[in-house]
Write a protein that holds these residues in place. Structure first.
Motif, short mmCIF file in Angstrom:
data_model
loop_
_atom_site.label_atom_id
_atom_site.label_comp_id
_atom_site.label_asym_id
_atom_site.label_seq_id
_atom_site.Cartn_x
_atom_site.Cartn_y
_atom_site.Cartn_z
N PHE A 1 6.85 -5.51 -7.37
CA PHE A 1 5.51 -5.98 -7.75
C PHE A 1 4.41 -5.44 -6.83
CE2 PHE A 1 8.43 -9.60 -8.92
CZ PHE A 1 8.57 -9.22 -10.25
N ASN A 2 4.40 -4.14 -6.66
CA ASN A 2 3.40 -3.52 -5.79
C ASN A 2 2.01 -3.55 -6.41
OD1 ASN A 2 5.33 -2.51 -3.78
ND2 ASN A 2 6.03 -1.18 -5.44
N SER A 3 1.01 -3.65 -5.57
CA SER A 3 -0.38 -3.44 -5.97
C SER A 3 -1.07 -2.71 -4.83
CB SER A 3 -1.09 -4.76 -6.29
OG SER A 3 -1.13 -5.59 -5.15
N VAL A 4 -2.04 -1.88 -5.17
CA VAL A 4 -2.73 -1.10 -4.15
C VAL A 4 -4.23 -1.12 -4.43
CG1 VAL A 4 -2.28 1.03 -5.45
CG2 VAL A 4 -2.89 1.17 -3.03
N ALA A 5 -5.02 -1.22 -3.36
CA ALA A 5 -6.48 -1.21 -3.49
C ALA A 5 -7.08 -0.53 -2.27
CB ALA A 5 -7.02 -2.63 -3.62
N PHE A 6 -8.17 0.21 -2.49
CA PHE A 6 -8.87 0.90 -1.42
C PHE A 6 -10.03 0.06 -0.90
CE2 PHE A 6 -6.57 4.70 -2.56
CZ PHE A 6 -6.57 5.44 -1.39
N ASP A 7 -10.32 0.23 0.39
CA ASP A 7 -11.52 -0.34 0.99
C ASP A 7 -12.72 0.49 0.53
OD1 ASP A 7 -13.60 -1.18 2.58
OD2 ASP A 7 -12.48 -1.11 4.45
N THR B 1 -3.31 4.43 5.79
CA THR B 1 -4.38 5.35 6.21
C THR B 1 -4.08 6.73 5.64
OG1 THR B 1 -4.70 4.12 8.27
CG2 THR B 1 -5.62 6.34 8.16
N VAL B 2 -4.98 7.21 4.81
CA VAL B 2 -4.82 8.52 4.18
C VAL B 2 -5.47 9.59 5.05
CG1 VAL B 2 -5.38 9.93 2.17
CG2 VAL B 2 -4.76 7.52 1.88
N ALA C 1 -4.18 3.62 -7.30
CA ALA C 1 -5.61 3.37 -7.09
C ALA C 1 -6.25 4.62 -6.53
CB ALA C 1 -5.82 2.20 -6.13
N PHE C 2 -7.54 4.82 -6.85
CA PHE C 2 -8.30 5.95 -6.35
C PHE C 2 -9.17 5.53 -5.16
CE2 PHE C 2 -7.33 8.28 -10.19
CZ PHE C 2 -7.41 9.61 -9.79
N ASP C 3 -9.31 6.45 -4.22
CA ASP C 3 -10.24 6.26 -3.11
C ASP C 3 -11.65 6.44 -3.65
OD1 ASP C 3 -11.81 6.42 -0.81
OD2 ASP C 3 -10.31 7.55 0.31
N PRO C 4 -12.51 5.42 -3.56
CA PRO C 4 -13.86 5.54 -4.12
C PRO C 4 -14.79 6.42 -3.28
CG PRO C 4 -13.62 3.44 -3.03
CD PRO C 4 -12.27 4.09 -2.99
N ILE C 5 -14.33 6.85 -2.11
CA ILE C 5 -15.15 7.67 -1.24
C ILE C 5 -14.73 9.14 -1.27
CG2 ILE C 5 -15.90 8.03 1.16
CD1 ILE C 5 -15.60 5.02 1.58
N ASN C 6 -13.42 9.38 -1.27
CA ASN C 6 -12.89 10.75 -1.27
C ASN C 6 -12.57 11.18 -2.70
OD1 ASN C 6 -13.00 11.12 1.54
ND2 ASN C 6 -11.07 10.04 1.81
N SER C 7 -13.35 12.07 -3.23
CA SER C 7 -13.19 12.49 -4.62
C SER C 7 -11.81 13.09 -4.88
CB SER C 7 -14.27 13.53 -4.98
OG SER C 7 -14.13 13.96 -6.31
N GLY C 8 -11.18 12.63 -5.96
CA GLY C 8 -9.91 13.20 -6.38
C GLY C 8 -8.69 12.74 -5.63
N LYS C 9 -8.84 11.76 -4.72
CA LYS C 9 -7.70 11.27 -3.94
C LYS C 9 -7.24 9.91 -4.46
CE LYS C 9 -7.25 14.50 -0.74
NZ LYS C 9 -6.02 15.28 -0.56
N CYS C 10 -5.95 9.79 -4.67
CA CYS C 10 -5.38 8.52 -5.09
C CYS C 10 -4.09 8.26 -4.33
CB CYS C 10 -5.13 8.49 -6.60
SG CYS C 10 -3.91 9.69 -7.19
N VAL C 11 -3.65 7.02 -4.38
CA VAL C 11 -2.37 6.64 -3.77
C VAL C 11 -1.52 5.97 -4.83
CG1 VAL C 11 -1.27 5.01 -2.18
CG2 VAL C 11 -3.12 6.45 -1.38
N VAL C 12 -0.26 6.39 -4.90
CA VAL C 12 0.71 5.78 -5.79
C VAL C 12 1.73 5.05 -4.94
CG1 VAL C 12 2.43 6.17 -7.59
CG2 VAL C 12 0.40 7.63 -7.48
N CYS D 1 -6.51 1.89 2.64
CA CYS D 1 -6.06 1.10 1.50
C CYS D 1 -5.12 0.02 2.00
CB CYS D 1 -5.38 1.97 0.45
SG CYS D 1 -3.81 2.71 0.97
N ILE D 2 -4.84 -0.92 1.12
CA ILE D 2 -3.86 -1.95 1.42
C ILE D 2 -2.90 -2.07 0.24
CG2 ILE D 2 -5.29 -3.84 0.53
CD1 ILE D 2 -4.09 -5.54 2.88
N ILE D 3 -1.63 -2.21 0.56
CA ILE D 3 -0.62 -2.40 -0.47
C ILE D 3 -0.03 -3.79 -0.28
CG2 ILE D 3 1.57 -1.60 -1.43
CD1 ILE D 3 0.87 1.19 -0.47
N ALA D 4 -0.02 -4.58 -1.35
CA ALA D 4 0.57 -5.92 -1.34
C ALA D 4 1.78 -5.91 -2.26
CB ALA D 4 -0.45 -6.95 -1.78
#
Length: 199
Positions: free
Chosen positions: A148-154, A180-181, A99-110, A161-164
């Motif tokens: 079965f990971n999933s990730v989403a940003f606030d 916390t990135v 998922a990409f951070d919608p606030i910080n351009s170009g940042k994602c978490v895998v 972000c939160i990972i479930a």
């Protein structure tokens, strides 16, 4: 005489006029573009909401020892081009989510299941620059077997972000962790069970 009419409010009728329309244009189909010219599995993609036409695909590169690999894609019209591949986990990698951070351009978490570290739930920060992506240090969010990971940003809080996931090391319970990135690193709070059953 068979002419269709409209009933007006004053009790009269008006003949319905006929007009012709052209058939809408079909959506053009782009050509296929290979992002990895080898056996590939478990591919997932995410678009960067702050960078038009950019996305990242993460996948298991079977030909390269099942390593976790990612690549930046750029959409132009009906074509896609790709940058260079980058390894984010030099071991067998499954249950990948991105998922990409919608606030910080170009940042994602895998987030992924790290087969090289007892299948623990692991994540890292990716930074997109042009057509390239680089990754920071890996960080464990669940020190047990994870699937079965999933990730989403606030969308309202930068770098949160939160990972479930399914915590297979704890009865397959539904579990989550807040990440916390900071720069190219990610840290996690305590694991929290949200479903006390096989999830």
């Amino acid at each position: 005489n068979g002419q269709a009419v409209i009933l007006n409010s004053n009790g009269t009728v008006t003949a319905v006029a006929e007009t012709s329309t052209t058939t809408p244009e079909s959506i053009p189909t782009g050509s296929k573009t290979a992002f990895n010219s080898a056996d590939t599995n478990f591919a997932v993609s995410a678009c960067d909401p702050t960078n038009n036409n950019k996305f990242v695909t993460a996948y298991m590169d079977i030909t390269n020892s099942n390593y976790g690999t990612a690549i930046v894609g750029t959409v132009s019209g009906t074509t896609i081009s790709f940058g260079a591949q980058a390894t984010f986990n030099a071991a067998s990698t499954l249950s990948t989510a991105i998922a990409f951070d919608p606030i910080n351009s170009g940042k994602c978490v895998v987030a992924y299941k790290d087969g090289g570290n007892s299948s623990q739930g692991t994540a890292c920060v990716g930074t997109v620059s042009g057509t390239s992506i680089s990754f920071g240090t890996e960080s464990v969010f669940n020190a047990a077997s994870t699937k079965f990971n999933s990730v989403a940003f606030d969308p309202n809080t930068s770098g949160k972000c939160i990972i479930a996931y399914q915590n297979t090391g704890s009865g397959d319970k539904g579990t989550s962790s807040v990440g916390t990135v900071s720069g190219t690193s990610i840290s996690f709070g305590s694991t929290v069970i949200f479903a006390n059953a096989d999830t």
